[in-house]
Scaffold this active site. Structure first.
Site, PDB file in Angstrom:
ATOM      1  N   ASP A  16       0.825  -1.203   0.000  1.00  0.00           N
ATOM      2  CA  ASP A  16       0.000   0.000   0.000  1.00  0.00           C
ATOM      3  C   ASP A  16       0.865   1.262   0.000  1.00  0.00           C
ATOM      4  OD1 ASP A  16       0.598   0.813   2.708  1.00  0.00           O
ATOM      5  OD2 ASP A  16      -0.828  -0.662   3.439  1.00  0.00           O
ATOM      6  N   LEU A  17       0.208   2.408  -0.120  1.00  0.00           N
ATOM      7  CA  LEU A  17       0.887   3.686  -0.295  1.00  0.00           C
ATOM      8  C   LEU A  17       1.962   3.936   0.760  1.00  0.00           C
ATOM      9  CD1 LEU A  17       0.856   6.511  -1.808  1.00  0.00           C
ATOM     10  CD2 LEU A  17      -0.719   7.251  -0.008  1.00  0.00           C
TER      11      LEU A  17
END
Length: 256
Positions: A113-114
Site C-alpha cells: 500500500d501507499l
C-alpha cells in the site's frame, strides 16, 4: 473461440499474446482489437476471444508482433508514498513513474500500500505473477513492523490460529516482538496470504498503531541490501533454482 475441424484450437488468447510480447497491457490490447488495429493471418479481428499460436502472424498497427522475451523477475525496493498501479485516479505518483525507462513493461507480483515500503517483485510475465500470488504455493511474506502500543505475548501467539475481523478471515500468522524503541515496538510478521492491508488491520484490531511497515522477503527472494528505489534483476540461474518446475511449465506454455 477458434476451432479447427470442430476442435478447439490450442494456444492462448490474442490479447494475452499481445501483452506477453510487451506491446501493452492486456486491457489495452483488448482496446486495440476493438478498434480494428490488429490483424491475424491477414484478417482484421474485432474480438479478443480467439486463440492464437506461435504459427499465427499477428500485426498491431501493421507491425509484426515481437517474439516474447524469456521470463524475467526483478527485486525492487518500493519507497513509501508511491502507489502500486499503472495510473492513479487521484493523481498520486506511482511506482511506474520512478522505474528505469529501459526496464520495459513489467507487472507487479502482489502489492504494497501507499505507506508501506520494501520488497516488491516485478516480472515481464503475467502468468508468473499470478502463480507467485497464489496462497496455494505457500510462499511466506516477511515484514518488519514498527507500531505504537502494548500487546500481550498470548495475543501474538493466538495469531498462529488465524483471526477474523469484521467478517474477514485471515489465515495463520507468525508474529514476534523483537525489541522496544521508546514508545514504539518492532515486530516481525510472517504470513502466506497477504490480503489488502492485512497487517495494518490486524494490528489496529489488537490496539497497535503501525507507523512503519517494511517487507523484507517474498518467498525465497530477499530485500537484502537494496536501496530505496533500486531495481535488480534476479539472475537466471537463481530463478531456475527457486522456481524449478513452475518456470518450466510457464515457458513451455509460452512457446519457443
Amino acid at each position: 473461440m477458434n476451432t479447427r475441424n470442430g476442435q478447439v484450437k490450442k494456444g492462448e488468447r490474442l490479447a494475452r499474446r499481445i501483452a506477453r510480447a510487451g506491446v501493452c497491457s492486456r486491457r489495452q490490447a483488448e482496446r486495440l482489437i476493438a478498434e480494428g488495429r490488429v490483424r491475424v493471418n491477414g484478417r482484421v479481428v474485432d474480438t479478443p476471444a480467439i486463440n492464437v499460436t506461435e504459427e499465427d502472424e499477428i500485426l498491431v498497427d501493421d507491425t509484426p508482433l515481437p517474439r516474447p522475451e524469456p521470463v524475467r523477475l526483478w527485486r525492487y525496493y518500493k519507497p513509501r508514498g508511491l502507489v502500486v498501479s499503472e495510473r492513479d485516479e487521484r493523481g498520486r505518483p506511482t511506482i511506474f513513474d520512478s522505474l528505469p525507462p529501459d526496464l520495459g513493461r513489467v507487472i507487479t507480483v502482489g502489492r504494497l500500500d501507499l505507506n508501506s515500503e520494501g520488497l516488491l517483485l516485478l516480472t515481464n510475465d503475467g502468468r508468473l505473477a499470478r502463480a507467485l500470488e497464489l496462497p496455494s504455493h505457500g510462499w511466506r511474506r516477511r515484514y518488519r513492523v514498527r507500531a505504537f502500543g502494548n500487546i500481550s505475548p498470548s495475543a501474538l501467539e493466538a495469531l498462529k490460529e488465524g483471526i477474523e475481523i469484521d467478517g474477514v478471515r485471515y489465515g495463520p500468522i507468525e508474529a514476534t516482538l523483537d525489541r522496544a524503541e521508546g514508545a514504539n515496538k518492532w515486530f516481525t510478521f510472517v504470513l502466506r496470504e497477504g490480503k489488502n492491508r492485512e497487517i495494518r488491520r490486524i494490528c489496529e484490531h489488537l490496539g497497535l498503531k503501525v507507523n512503519r511497515l517494511l517487507r523484507t522477503a517474498y518467498g525465497p527472494f530477499q530485500l537484502g541490501a537494496l536501496k530505496k528505489g533500486e531495481v535488480v534483476e534476479v539472475p537466471r540461474k537463481q530463478l531456475k533454482e527457486q522456481l524449478g518446475r513452475l518456470l518450466d511449465e510457464i515457458e513451455n506454455a509460452n512457446g519457443p
